[in-house]
Design an enzyme around this catalytic site. Sequence first.
Site, PDB file in Angstrom:
ATOM      1  CB  CYS A 110      40.505  51.555  41.918  1.00  0.00           C
ATOM      2  SG  CYS A 110      39.674  52.352  43.300  1.00  0.00           S
TER       3      CYS A 110
ATOM      4  CG  HIS B 108      37.773  49.612  38.821  1.00  0.00           C
ATOM      5  ND1 HIS B 108      37.755  50.590  39.779  1.00  0.00           N
ATOM      6  CD2 HIS B 108      37.487  50.251  37.661  1.00  0.00           C
ATOM      7  CE1 HIS B 108      37.489  51.761  39.234  1.00  0.00           C
ATOM      8  NE2 HIS B 108      37.321  51.582  37.942  1.00  0.00           N
TER       9      HIS B 108
END
EC number: 3.1.6.1
Length: 525
Positions: A84, A139
Amino acid sequence: MGWLFLKVLLAGVSFSGFLYPLVDFCISGKTRGRKPNFVIILADDMGWGDLGANWAETKDTANLDKMASEGMRFVDFHAAASTCSPSRASLLTGRLGLRNGVTHNFAVTSVGGLPLNETTLAEVLQQAGYVTGMIGKWHLGHHGSYHPNFRGFDYYFGIPYSHDMGCTDTPGYNHPPCPACPQGDGPASNLQRDCYTDVALPLYENLNIVEQPVNLSSLAQKYVEKATQFIQQASTSGRPFLLYVALAHMHVPLPVTRLPAAPRGRRLYGAGLREMDGLVGQIKDKVDHTAKDNTFLWFTGDNGPWAQKCELAGSVGAFTGVWQTRRGGSPAKQTTWEGGHRVPALAYWPGRVPVNVTSTALLSVLDIFPTVVALAQASLPQGRRFDGVDVSEVLFGRSQPGHRVLFHPNSGAAGEFGALQTVRLERYKAFYVTGGARACDGSIGPELQHKFPLIFNLEDDIAEAVPLERGGAEYQAVLPKVRKVLADILQDIANDNISSADYTQDPSVTPCCNPYQIACRCQAP
């Protein structure tokens, strides 16, 4: 059926939360028609084979398939990393993790994020006069100056990390399942492996937590509402806009209310896929009704499917990494096998991007940054080098090849995080390290270092089953070219202005709207 299809195919918001008043976004005498708008939609852990237009066995992406027929589909498009945070950092900087400093994921307790001396795409376009918004999963650091509002986004609505990195009252499906947030007054305890039960998942609007825990059942619809409101108000303002939508789908399925007739696990994944497809369709419809002729929409994914989630994970299609699966582990997310980084990708811009075209150009998420900057008539940040390239000529049907070389950084399954030990050179792919991520059966493929790399000819072996014979003429011809391009990029990185991310952790930076309530529970008025 899917394999035959692939062989043929490969042949050829409410603005009340804005940091600035809306009037500031209006420039007298100027219209957005002078510069294009951009909508970038990023799916989470979506498999290459999940897109119906890619893989004939999938029937859950009607809106995306329609977009493919109205625009350009890329079948050799790659994430910049297969996990991610590094993938998202590369999208927003156009640089690999060894340059931008983000080589692995940030945690709930991470102090840092994408290094502050790295310039994001949003910052570049903001300086070029764009209204910038982000909806969804960030993120890249949530503490202090790492928050999206301080990284070039005028507006932000979303969650700071993955939707399974905090408890909720409406848990999404998971494997193994995770419990809901505790309701009592006593301290929570983390009894489930890989589950977060101490702190609830927060939902931000700009700098404020507006809901903790997030109601996952309504999250997708909230994203649609905020995205369409942003498009409407930005279009009305007369300024060009950038909207980056980082979906929660398909990491693990969100709660779904309608299930199709199929085995339960696939029903859940298929329902989630259709929900995501519907969300994208609504955003595209809004673009079509407000700024169709002047908006470039780019859809892709951050990495391949999360195989350890079993029936709750997506499909790699024909990119099955057979060499690795024979030795254990998964060849998907966290690996440098094709299933880990080859992702769905679509481009849509009526009148500019050719209709119903399948491109076999070798492209990357890294290319989004320089391409958008060029189309926006802006300038790349000075004093640093980029791994992406402007692929406008490919998008507009005037060129086909794309990259000659791509590098796939280690992303958790084997080798040092971020290191470049897998090389794509035209139709060849060389591995100096191999390893399998955790598979559905719990197995992990052993890490193996290869002094003489495994080299696969992807044109003949997309399943990466049988490497070229080391003593063969083809291997001997390719090996020195691989060694040269790898040595060249490592030297280039050594001479570059590189960054280093702060990966230290401190529980005190965990997002918490009410530390006096169990799991930081609070609700917006």
